[in-house]
Design a protein around this motif. Structure first.
Motif, PDB file in Angstrom:
ATOM      1  N   GLY A  42       0.813  -1.222   0.048  1.00  0.00           N
ATOM      2  CA  GLY A  42       0.043   0.042   0.071  1.00  0.00           C
ATOM      3  C   GLY A  42       0.881   1.285   0.016  1.00  0.00           C
ATOM      4  O   GLY A  42       0.450   1.916  -0.759  1.00  0.00           O
ATOM      5  N   MET A  43       1.938   1.201   0.730  1.00  0.00           N
ATOM      6  CA  MET A  43       2.869   2.499   0.837  1.00  0.00           C
ATOM      7  C   MET A  43       3.427   2.638  -0.569  1.00  0.00           C
ATOM      8  O   MET A  43       3.556   3.526  -0.961  1.00  0.00           O
ATOM      9  N   VAL A  47       2.632   5.941  -2.668  1.00  0.00           N
ATOM     10  CA  VAL A  47       3.728   7.210  -3.126  1.00  0.00           C
ATOM     11  C   VAL A  47       4.071   7.076  -4.464  1.00  0.00           C
ATOM     12  O   VAL A  47       4.214   8.066  -5.185  1.00  0.00           O
ATOM     13  N   ALA A  48       3.897   5.957  -4.905  1.00  0.00           N
ATOM     14  CA  ALA A  48       4.142   5.772  -6.578  1.00  0.00           C
ATOM     15  C   ALA A  48       2.917   6.743  -7.321  1.00  0.00           C
ATOM     16  O   ALA A  48       3.325   7.634  -8.280  1.00  0.00           O
ATOM     17  N   SER A 186       8.187  -1.345  -0.992  1.00  0.00           N
ATOM     18  CA  SER A 186       8.818  -2.614  -1.687  1.00  0.00           C
ATOM     19  C   SER A 186       9.453  -3.662  -0.883  1.00  0.00           C
ATOM     20  O   SER A 186       9.400  -4.855  -0.997  1.00  0.00           O
ATOM     21  N   ILE A 187      10.511  -3.134  -0.148  1.00  0.00           N
ATOM     22  CA  ILE A 187      11.380  -3.887   0.884  1.00  0.00           C
ATOM     23  C   ILE A 187      10.594  -4.585   1.830  1.00  0.00           C
ATOM     24  O   ILE A 187      10.591  -5.927   2.126  1.00  0.00           O
ATOM     25  N   PRO A 218      -1.932   5.974   2.695  1.00  0.00           N
ATOM     26  CA  PRO A 218      -1.560   7.116   1.643  1.00  0.00           C
ATOM     27  C   PRO A 218      -2.175   8.440   1.935  1.00  0.00           C
ATOM     28  O   PRO A 218      -1.450   9.316   1.519  1.00  0.00           O
ATOM     29  N   GLY A 219      -3.260   8.390   2.469  1.00  0.00           N
ATOM     30  CA  GLY A 219      -3.935   9.738   2.892  1.00  0.00           C
ATOM     31  C   GLY A 219      -3.083  10.401   3.843  1.00  0.00           C
ATOM     32  O   GLY A 219      -2.796  11.386   3.727  1.00  0.00           O
ATOM     33  N   SER A 220      -2.702   9.826   4.982  1.00  0.00           N
ATOM     34  CA  SER A 220      -1.984  10.366   5.749  1.00  0.00           C
ATOM     35  C   SER A 220      -0.840  10.906   5.366  1.00  0.00           C
ATOM     36  O   SER A 220      -0.084  12.048   5.802  1.00  0.00           O
ATOM     37  N   PHE A 221      -0.195  10.044   4.500  1.00  0.00           N
ATOM     38  CA  PHE A 221       1.215  10.243   4.129  1.00  0.00           C
ATOM     39  C   PHE A 221       1.476  11.383   3.236  1.00  0.00           C
ATOM     40  O   PHE A 221       2.091  12.607   3.320  1.00  0.00           O
TER      41      PHE A 221
END
Length: 304
Positions: A42-43, A47-48, A186-187, A218-221
């Protein structure tokens, strides 16, 4: 809308969006590794998409441009993400959130040791007081009152790895570090996939997992990444402290998880220390403009 208002709105929105994170983890019955796989995916995807929306089409080249420092930063943030979930699985939400909120203090401390930056007296005092409050919180877990020293120590390591990521970013102010979040996610997903065994999700867990992966993270990021563009990082840190209060309150309301007395005492002291440090930092910012830590288009203040 003024820049100040926009920054405050983004910071408060980011806190409100990220607050259900710990509750959603509590509501799901996923094992640690499958949960981390979906969080990492999800992260990375979030971000992508954000990067592409900003007109940055060539993701591969931008990831390659991170260099070894960028890769090390991604590893730090990936490790911090995995430690965060492992801490939640072993101790109370209140303990985890209180301890990981100290990451900006440790980042300032490490900057003095590694980057030879001169720290104000308020930061040195905050480091000492923060360590004392953490000892109170972790010591309370020895009595088995809803918390675990193991989970508390894992949360402390989470804060340390997050702080290390901040210091690495500060060491390369001219390098765009947003793509390191894609690499870090991804890691996390790859490591989790190799350890998960099964990634099956039970039907009752689908809705909270989708909310967590596609909305909360994603929203908080997006909000917290952009807030320091408009207001000082110490002000963002001060607003982020709300999660330390709102997170445990939300979990207590939903599932009845109480706050251990040692956590209440140590957490209250920790809240006061961090609040005071952020307030003094904000006042200092007003007297003399400080160059923020840049991560591509935004500054980094704190986070998981």
């Amino acid at each position: 809308m003024t820049s100040q208002s926009r920054g405050l709105l983004l910071a408060f929105a980011g806190v409100l969006i990220i607050t259900p994170d710990t509750l959603l983890v509590r509501l799901m019955h996923l094992d640690t590794w499958p949960l981390l796989f979906y969080r990492g995916m999800g992260m990375a995807a979030g971000v992508a998409v954000y990067t592409l929306m900003r007109g940055r089409q060539n993701l591969i080249q931008r990831i390659r441009a991170l260099g070894l420092i960028g890769v090390a930063t991604a590893v730090c943030f990936s490790t911090a993400n995995m430690l965060f979930v492992n801490s939640l699985m072993r101790t109370s939400v209140a303990n985890t959130l209180a301890i990981i909120s100290t990451a900006p203090i440790w980042a300032a401390f490490f900057s003095a040791l590694v980057l030879r930056e001169r720290l104000p007296l308020r930061t040195w005092a905050a480091v000492v007081l923060t360590a004392g409050c953490i000892i109170v919180i972790v010591g309370g877990g020895l009595g088995g009152s809803g918390s675990s020293p193991t989970g508390d120590i894992i949360a402390l390591f989470q804060a340390v790895f997050m702080a290390a990521g901040f210091v690495l970013i500060r060491s390369q102010p001219d390098v765009e570090m947003v793509p390191c979040m894609i690499l870090g996610g991804s890691i996390t997903a790859i490591v989790s996939f190799l350890n998960a065994g099964s990634l099956a999700v039970a039907m009752p867990d689908v809705v909270p997992l989708v909310l967590l992966v596609l909305v909360v993270l994603p929203g908080s990021f997006l909000c917290l990444l952009n807030a320091p563009r408009f207001i000082p990082a110490p002000e963002v840190n001060m607003i982020l402290l709300l999660e330390m209060v709102l997170g445990p309150l939300l979990v207590w309301t939903a599932v009845g998880e109480t706050v251990p007395i040692a956590t209440f005492i140590g957490g209250t002291g920790l809240f006061a220390v961090l609040l005071g440090h952020s307030y003094l930092g904000m006042r200092a910012y007003g007297k003399k403009r400080i160059v923020p830590i840049r991560v591509g288009e935004a500054s980094v203040s704190s986070g998981k």
